[in-house]
Scaffold this active site. Sequence first.
Site, mmCIF file in Angstrom:
data_model
loop_
_atom_site.group_PDB
_atom_site.id
_atom_site.type_symbol
_atom_site.label_atom_id
_atom_site.label_comp_id
_atom_site.label_asym_id
_atom_site.label_seq_id
_atom_site.Cartn_x
_atom_site.Cartn_y
_atom_site.Cartn_z
ATOM 1 N N HIS A 111 0.824 -1.209 0.000
ATOM 2 C CA HIS A 111 0.000 0.000 0.000
ATOM 3 C C HIS A 111 0.853 1.251 0.000
ATOM 4 O O HIS A 111 2.038 1.209 0.315
ATOM 5 C CB HIS A 111 -0.974 0.037 1.192
ATOM 6 N N HIS A 135 3.840 7.159 3.734
ATOM 7 C CA HIS A 135 4.813 6.054 3.576
ATOM 8 C C HIS A 135 4.371 5.107 2.476
ATOM 9 O O HIS A 135 3.222 5.144 2.028
ATOM 10 C CB HIS A 135 5.021 5.298 4.891
ATOM 11 N N GLU A 147 7.722 1.099 4.982
ATOM 12 C CA GLU A 147 7.202 0.039 5.850
ATOM 13 C C GLU A 147 7.441 -1.299 5.160
ATOM 14 O O GLU A 147 7.272 -1.415 3.933
ATOM 15 C CB GLU A 147 5.695 0.255 6.059
HETATM 16 CO CO CO Z 1 1.166 1.328 6.315
#
Ligand code: CO
Length: 134
Positions: A7, A79, A130
């Site tokens: 994502h 992010h 991430e």
């Molecule tokens: Co995230």
Amino acid sequence: MIGRLNHVAIAVPDIAAAAATYRDTLGATVSEAVEQPDHGVTTVFIELPNTKIELLEPLGADSPIAKFLEKSPSGGMHHVCYEVDDIRAARDRLVAAGARVIGDGEPKIGAHGKPVLFLHPKDFCGTLTELEEA
Ligand code: CO
């Protein structure tokens, strides 16, 4: 080592308005808003054919995205999240290469119920990164 883009997260000041933009203007499939008190955010997930967008609104007094929104009051990309097969093996390889893991270095259970780690943006092209064990 990194796999699929899981994502892209976008911090927003008003998650209902942001969800409406994605649903009504962009015509995307948008989840309900879910409060995640452990993470200090409210999340909405937007399902795209090849990945997801994660909308984040601050929740509580010391939300980890509060400072970001002070600097970018209208919101912005917060992010990116890449999938890895083995998050501890990925961490060990990155730390050996000089990358900094945010926090105590141990994976935490993220908003999708899977182990995640965050890597310092200064080590990754200015982008908070991430890793999620898929
Ligand atoms: Co995230």
